[in-house]
Design a protein around this motif. Structure first.
Motif, mmCIF file in Angstrom:
data_model
loop_
_atom_site.group_PDB
_atom_site.id
_atom_site.type_symbol
_atom_site.label_atom_id
_atom_site.label_comp_id
_atom_site.label_asym_id
_atom_site.label_seq_id
_atom_site.Cartn_x
_atom_site.Cartn_y
_atom_site.Cartn_z
ATOM 1 N N UNK A 51 0.831 -1.213 0.000
ATOM 2 C CA UNK A 51 0.000 0.000 0.000
ATOM 3 C C UNK A 51 0.860 1.256 0.000
ATOM 4 N N UNK A 52 0.244 2.367 -0.391
ATOM 5 C CA UNK A 52 0.956 3.648 -0.345
ATOM 6 C C UNK A 52 1.246 4.018 1.105
ATOM 7 N N UNK A 53 2.480 4.385 1.374
ATOM 8 C CA UNK A 53 2.877 4.811 2.715
ATOM 9 C C UNK A 53 3.674 6.107 2.604
ATOM 10 N N UNK A 54 3.318 7.054 3.412
ATOM 11 C CA UNK A 54 4.060 8.312 3.425
ATOM 12 C C UNK A 54 3.964 8.934 4.800
ATOM 13 N N UNK A 55 4.868 9.829 5.080
ATOM 14 C CA UNK A 55 4.823 10.534 6.354
ATOM 15 C C UNK A 55 5.151 11.997 6.085
ATOM 16 N N UNK A 56 4.492 12.865 6.816
ATOM 17 C CA UNK A 56 4.757 14.280 6.602
ATOM 18 C C UNK A 56 4.418 15.094 7.833
ATOM 19 N N UNK A 57 4.827 16.347 7.817
ATOM 20 C CA UNK A 57 4.424 17.235 8.899
ATOM 21 C C UNK A 57 4.371 18.664 8.398
ATOM 22 N N UNK A 58 3.549 19.442 9.059
ATOM 23 C CA UNK A 58 3.441 20.864 8.755
ATOM 24 C C UNK A 58 4.574 21.601 9.445
ATOM 25 N N UNK A 59 5.145 22.587 8.779
ATOM 26 C CA UNK A 59 6.246 23.329 9.386
ATOM 27 C C UNK A 59 5.858 24.786 9.596
ATOM 28 N N UNK A 60 6.578 25.407 10.506
ATOM 29 C CA UNK A 60 6.316 26.794 10.899
ATOM 30 C C UNK A 60 7.396 27.689 10.300
#
Length: 270
Positions: A51-60
């Motif tokens: 399956x598609x797997x990704x990780x991310x985060x919002x930055x300031x």
């Protein structure tokens, strides 16, 4: 709507359509957004076995500005697109891995996550997408000025405007503003407003099913027929049929555990 975010793909691939441009990114690459634009996201490679797997985060942007004080000045291109894709590198991947491992040690997040986030931003600033991050961290940077205009359009999306007024708001001439706006978003200000109106209309149709004409007027259209034509051109179906199709789609169950709060402490999975 995109936000200030980075997404690192671990498995599979994804495509992001913004205006007429399409960005493809998969395992071994990352996606960066430095402006808020309406896009279409599509998983382009995935299977039950993988399956598609990704990780991310919002930055300031403020955290980036703090880092830039300690980094040498760099001459960046004048006109920048707000979305970009680049290959990752072992150092960036390793920093993300250490960030994710904090999920198993939630008592360490408050101390360790800010340090690892600082390292991630540092490596991004030194990478091929660094110019985008540097621009948004500068209050008088062109990207920040364009984002100011974008925010105004979103907050006043039912109102008509003149490009000259937006340019004056950002401190640029109309011609320079138009070029920077188009470079950052791949759209003109009018196209951006239209795209935002249609996405907002779709959201309203899904949340409160009802008369499409009522929704058309609510998002600023003066003609219901024009709204229906432009909606169908963008989403592939007339408003009512599109909303019915989306509401009929099954929703996958969402599971949660004690680590959910930990995830929101430093970012979010994508």
């Amino acid at each position: 709507m995109t936000e200030l975010v980075i997404c690192l793909v671990l498995q599979g691939a994804k495509a992001i359509t913004c205006g007429e441009n399409v960005l493809h990114y998969g395992a071994g690459s990352y996606f960066v957004a430095s402006v808020e634009v309406p896009v279409f996201g599509r998983i382009s490679e995935a299977s039950l076995q993988k399956p598609f797997l990704g990780v991310g985060f919002s930055f300031d942007a403020r955290n980036i500005a703090d880092l830039l004080i300690e980094m040498p000045d760099v001459h960046d291109p004048e006109f920048l697109c707000g979305l970009g894709v680049s290959p990752t590198d072992p150092q960036l991947e390793e920093a993300f891995l250490r960030m994710m491992r904090l999920l198993d040690r939630p008592n360490e997040i408050s101390v360790m996550a800010p340090m690892i986030e600082r390292e991630i931003l540092f490596r991004l600033l030194r990478g091929p997408q660094g110019a985008k991050l540097r621009q948004i961290a500068q209050i008088d940077g062109r990207q920040s000025q364009v984002r100011r205009a974008l925010a105004w359009i979103r907050e006043n999306f039912t109102e008509s405007f003149k490009v000259e007024d937006l340019a004056r708001m950002t401190g640029m001439s109309a011609s320079v503003f138009h070029r920077h706006f188009k470079a950052a978003t791949t759209m003109t200000p009018i196209q951006y407003q239209k795209r935002f109106r249609l996405h907002e209309a779709r959201r309203l149709l899904l949340e409160t099913p009802g008369d499409a004409a009522r929704v058309a007027f609510a998002v600023g259209y003066e003609s219901a027929s024009q709204f229906s034509r432009e909606y169908g051109r963008l989403f592939g179906l007339p408003p009512a049929r599109d909303a019915s199709r989306l509401r009929a789609k099954p929703v996958a169950p969402v599971t949660s555990d004690a680590s959910d709060d930990a995830v929101t402490s430093f970012g979010r999975a994508i």
